[in-house]
Design an enzyme around this catalytic site. Structure first.
Site, mmCIF file in Angstrom:
data_model
loop_
_atom_site.group_PDB
_atom_site.id
_atom_site.type_symbol
_atom_site.label_atom_id
_atom_site.label_comp_id
_atom_site.label_asym_id
_atom_site.label_seq_id
_atom_site.Cartn_x
_atom_site.Cartn_y
_atom_site.Cartn_z
ATOM 1 N N LYS A 211 0.839 -1.197 0.000
ATOM 2 C CA LYS A 211 0.000 0.000 0.000
ATOM 3 C C LYS A 211 0.879 1.254 0.000
ATOM 4 O O LYS A 211 0.685 2.153 -0.797
ATOM 5 C CB LYS A 211 -0.924 -0.037 1.222
ATOM 6 C CG LYS A 211 -1.839 1.159 1.342
ATOM 7 C CD LYS A 211 -2.797 1.016 2.517
ATOM 8 C CE LYS A 211 -3.540 2.312 2.750
ATOM 9 N NZ LYS A 211 -4.457 2.253 3.877
ATOM 10 N N GLU A 217 10.505 -4.619 4.575
ATOM 11 C CA GLU A 217 10.592 -6.032 4.193
ATOM 12 C C GLU A 217 10.283 -6.200 2.699
ATOM 13 O O GLU A 217 10.994 -6.910 1.979
ATOM 14 C CB GLU A 217 9.598 -6.880 4.999
ATOM 15 C CG GLU A 217 9.894 -7.005 6.485
ATOM 16 C CD GLU A 217 9.267 -5.902 7.319
ATOM 17 O OE1 GLU A 217 8.942 -4.812 6.773
ATOM 18 O OE2 GLU A 217 9.096 -6.117 8.535
ATOM 19 N N GLY A 273 -4.919 -1.904 5.001
ATOM 20 C CA GLY A 273 -4.113 -3.026 4.517
ATOM 21 C C GLY A 273 -4.782 -4.368 4.781
ATOM 22 O O GLY A 273 -4.845 -5.240 3.909
ATOM 23 N N ARG A 274 -5.322 -4.542 5.972
ATOM 24 C CA ARG A 274 -5.905 -5.845 6.338
ATOM 25 C C ARG A 274 -7.315 -6.023 5.765
ATOM 26 O O ARG A 274 -7.953 -7.044 6.007
ATOM 27 C CB ARG A 274 -5.891 -6.002 7.859
ATOM 28 C CG ARG A 274 -6.537 -4.870 8.626
ATOM 29 C CD ARG A 274 -6.200 -4.947 10.114
ATOM 30 N NE ARG A 274 -6.691 -3.802 10.877
ATOM 31 C CZ ARG A 274 -6.021 -2.662 11.044
ATOM 32 N NH1 ARG A 274 -4.850 -2.500 10.486
ATOM 33 N NH2 ARG A 274 -6.528 -1.677 11.774
ATOM 34 N N GLU A 359 -4.947 -6.812 14.673
ATOM 35 C CA GLU A 359 -4.430 -5.485 14.327
ATOM 36 C C GLU A 359 -5.549 -4.448 14.416
ATOM 37 O O GLU A 359 -5.317 -3.288 14.686
ATOM 38 C CB GLU A 359 -3.816 -5.498 12.910
ATOM 39 C CG GLU A 359 -2.857 -4.339 12.660
ATOM 40 C CD GLU A 359 -2.043 -4.476 11.385
ATOM 41 O OE1 GLU A 359 -0.823 -4.690 11.469
ATOM 42 O OE2 GLU A 359 -2.622 -4.356 10.288
ATOM 43 N N HIS A 390 -5.607 -33.429 17.745
ATOM 44 C CA HIS A 390 -4.514 -34.258 18.255
ATOM 45 C C HIS A 390 -3.382 -33.410 18.801
ATOM 46 O O HIS A 390 -2.253 -33.901 18.955
ATOM 47 C CB HIS A 390 -4.015 -35.190 17.147
ATOM 48 C CG HIS A 390 -5.075 -36.161 16.730
ATOM 49 N ND1 HIS A 390 -5.241 -37.386 17.343
ATOM 50 C CD2 HIS A 390 -6.062 -36.049 15.813
ATOM 51 C CE1 HIS A 390 -6.273 -38.000 16.789
ATOM 52 N NE2 HIS A 390 -6.790 -37.212 15.866
ATOM 53 N N LYS A 514 9.330 -1.037 14.283
ATOM 54 C CA LYS A 514 9.937 -0.681 12.989
ATOM 55 C C LYS A 514 11.017 0.376 13.202
ATOM 56 O O LYS A 514 12.113 0.290 12.644
ATOM 57 C CB LYS A 514 8.881 -0.080 12.048
ATOM 58 C CG LYS A 514 7.830 -1.023 11.546
ATOM 59 C CD LYS A 514 6.960 -0.278 10.529
ATOM 60 C CE LYS A 514 5.674 -0.988 10.240
ATOM 61 N NZ LYS A 514 4.755 -0.228 9.412
HETATM 62 O O1 LIG Z 1 1.083 -2.718 2.256
HETATM 63 P P1 LIG Z 1 2.174 -2.126 3.048
HETATM 64 O O2 LIG Z 1 2.146 -0.622 3.027
HETATM 65 O O3 LIG Z 1 3.521 -2.646 2.585
HETATM 66 O O4 LIG Z 1 1.981 -2.522 4.554
HETATM 67 C C1 LIG Z 1 2.004 -3.864 4.950
HETATM 68 C C2 LIG Z 1 1.424 -4.069 6.320
HETATM 69 O O5 LIG Z 1 2.146 -3.319 7.273
HETATM 70 C C3 LIG Z 1 1.266 -2.836 8.277
HETATM 71 O O6 LIG Z 1 1.188 -1.471 8.155
HETATM 72 C C4 LIG Z 1 1.747 -3.188 9.638
HETATM 73 O O7 LIG Z 1 3.098 -2.940 9.777
HETATM 74 C C5 LIG Z 1 -0.064 -3.500 7.979
HETATM 75 O O8 LIG Z 1 -1.132 -2.810 8.467
HETATM 76 C C6 LIG Z 1 -0.002 -3.627 6.508
HETATM 77 O O9 LIG Z 1 -0.943 -4.550 6.045
#
Ligand SMILES: O=P(O)(O)OC[C@H]1O[C@](O)(CO)[C@@H](O)[C@@H]1O
Length: 550
Positions: A211, A217, A273-274, A359, A390, A514
């Site tokens: 987003k 990452e 995002g979620r 979240e 199990h 972060k």
């Molecule tokens: O889509 P992006 O901006 O890379 O963010 C990834 C994820 O990181 C977050 O902001 C949490 O760190 C989530 O809410 C989001 O889904």
């Protein structure tokens, strides 16, 4: 939305009434509730779309449900819901509208944000996604060397990974089995390594999903993927255009990374995002299942949106499920909620719900910034049955914790199961039905004795029962049913956030880690900043550096 004039939740008369009712209910057993009402098993059920929802095995009476609905009315759940659907900026800490429901609205709907109808833009992106997916699936879109794309690697994290990765697993039987689709999220290089090591770069398309397009990452993995591609193809930067597309709200950063914005699929800041896998973030899924199936999934979402928006409180399934969670958190001290799907295809479903729920509702201040003194979101956990039976079901059956659980199952196995395996479905579903029965009714000491069990073993073999469960049963696991299930949980989470008076749409709690990681990383490679670390972290970093010979 200003809630300053609102009475604090636990000072409302409705909350007090629920507390008194809880005392009266005491240790009333589900055995009793079922004995009192022979029609409970059929009466305490609701239907939404293809989902049959049985809530009879909950520690509630008609009176409980009435009081819970009164709490919802007193806390303005319906008003906040309507504000969300209207596009008002109910995410106050980020000053944003919350309009994932617009992502699945029909073409002729009108939903405005800041005076602009967002629906045409939604459908323009869906059409662009469909055209691109068709080109990849048909082989018309080729890589830099002219070879057909056979592999799609989605790189994203959190909401830009969990949704499409989960849905890809759920809908595997609807995917083009000729295509290899993989999802990379972890900044641990092992994730990308395992995803690409057996792939031919000439046949590989990377879908970079972010987003913000600033998530460390994702940008790190995307950069490594680009290096892998260009090295493998022995090509220059111009090869990127045929092998990289972006899903983002941030065109500037996408261009900066070197992806042609013509190959960018847009979404908007009013999609959390979620809550985003039904937006452009679903592109890898759409390539896998095709645009028609994707649209069926969106229709499933929309069906439940409309139910949530219009169904009366007594019949409103997301409202009911949300209120049940409030009930157990507040009055039974339940700390967690298990989601236990009896479908192998739902193996990533609970992991997806963890982000959606935790979240969203893992908050401890209300929408005005005051500390809350009531339970908010539960720990969400679970894996597909029967594996869990199990492993950890022992604790649910005989442990000391109250763990409300959702059981999700399907009358029919997925269509393309090998014929010899279809018969196993009855056994799977026999377990599904048996577990909620055992959890609800247990086994009394007398029943154990009647089996001739030695007296000293009777306490060990007794099941006290009275463990609350919801059963969700559908005919088949289809794209539409998946959309229905996800929308159901989205709105359940919404209801709880509304009652608890928290902002379910921000996520400030992920920021601190972060920031600190950014400060620590240079220290690991010999840079400055180690002196500012606390003694524990400093010693750990030192041990790490020594191990790495630095
Ligand atoms: O889509 P992006 O901006 O890379 O963010 C990834 C994820 O990181 C977050 O902001 C949490 O760190 C989530 O809410 C989001 O889904």
């Amino acid at each position: 939305m200003n809630t300053r004039s609102r009475t604090r939740l636990n000072q409302t008369p409705e909350w007090t009434a629920l507390g008194k009712h809880r005392e009266q209910l005491g240790t009333t057993h589900l055995r009793q509730l079922f004995a009192d009402d022979p029609r409970r098993g059929t009466g305490f059920t609701l239907r939404v779309g293809d989902l049959h929802v049985d809530y009879s095995k909950h520690l509630v009476t008609d009176e409980t449900l009435r009081l819970l609905r009164e709490l919802a009315a007193a806390t303005g759940v319906a008003e906040l819901r309507d504000a969300m659907f209207r596009g008002e900026k109910i995410n106050t800490t980020e000053d944003r509208a919350v309009l994932h429901t617009a992502l699945r609205a029909p073409r002729d709907a009108v939903i405005e944000v800041d005076g602009e109808n967002v629906v045409p833009g939604v459908h323009a992106v869906l059409d662009k996604m469909a055209a691109f997916s068709d080109r990849v699936r048909s082989g018309e879109w080729t890589g830099h060397t002219g070879r057909r794309i056979k592999n799609v690697v989605n790189i994203g994290i959190g909401g830009s990974d969990l949704g499409p990765a989960m849905a890809y697993e759920v809908l595997r039987s609807f995917t083009d089995r000729e295509l290899t689709v993989r999802f990379v999220s972890n900044v641990d290089g092992a994730d990308l390594h395992e995803a690409v090591r057996d792939l031919d770069p000439a046949e590989t398309l990377f879908v970079i999903a972010s987003k913000t397009f600033t998530t460390i990452e994702t940008i790190t993995n995307a950069t490594s993927a680009r290096n892998w591609l260009l090295t493998g193809l022995n090509a220059g930067q111009d090869a990127v255009a045929k092998h990289f597309v972006a899903l983002s709200t941030n065109a500037g950063k996408v261009a900066e990374f070197g992806i042609d914005t013509a190959n960018m699929f847009e979404f908007w800041d009013w999609v959390g995002g979620r809550y985003s896998y039904d937006s452009a973030i679903g592109l890898s899924l759409m390539i896998a299942i095709g645009p028609d199936r994707f649209r069926e999934m969106l229709d499933g979402f929309h069906l439940v949106d409309e139910h949530f928006r219009t169904a009366p409180a007594e019949e409103n399934v997301p409202l009911l499920l949300g209120l049940l969670g409030v009930w157990y958190g507040a009055f039974f001290d339940a700390q967690s909620h298990a989601v236990l799907p009896y479908s192998h295809y739902l193996s990533k479903f609970t992991a997806y719900l963890q982000q959606l729920d935790m979240e969203s509702n893992g908050k401890s201040v209300d929408r005005d910034g005051n500390p809350v003194d009531w339970q908010t979101g539960p720990v969400v956990w679970g894996t597909p049955g029967t594996n869990g039976q199990h492993a950890y079901y022992q604790l649910i059956h005989q442990g000391t914790k109250v763990i409300p659980a959702d059981f999700i199952g399907f009358a029919e196995p997925v269509a393309d199961l090998l014929p010899g395996l279809v018969a196993q479905h009855d056994l799977l579903m026999a377990n599904f039905f048996a577990q909620t029965q055992a959890l609800a009714f247990g086994k009394t000491p007398d029943e154990v004795r009647a089996e001739g069990v030695a007296e000293e073993l009777v306490p060990h073999k007794t099941f006290k029962g009275n463990h609350p469960t919801t059963t969700i049963l559908a005919d088949r696991l289809t794209p539409s049913v998946l959309g229905q299930l996800i929308a159901l949980y989205e709105h359940k989470v919404f209801v709880q956030g509304a009652v608890w008076n928290i902002d379910s749409f921000d996520q400030w709690g992920v920021e601190l880690g972060k920031v600190l990681a950014k400060k620590i990383e240079p220290v690991l490679t010999g840079g400055q900043g180690g002196e500012q670390l606390d003694s524990s972290t400093a010693a750990l970093v030192e041990a790490y550096r020594a191990r790495r010979g630095r």
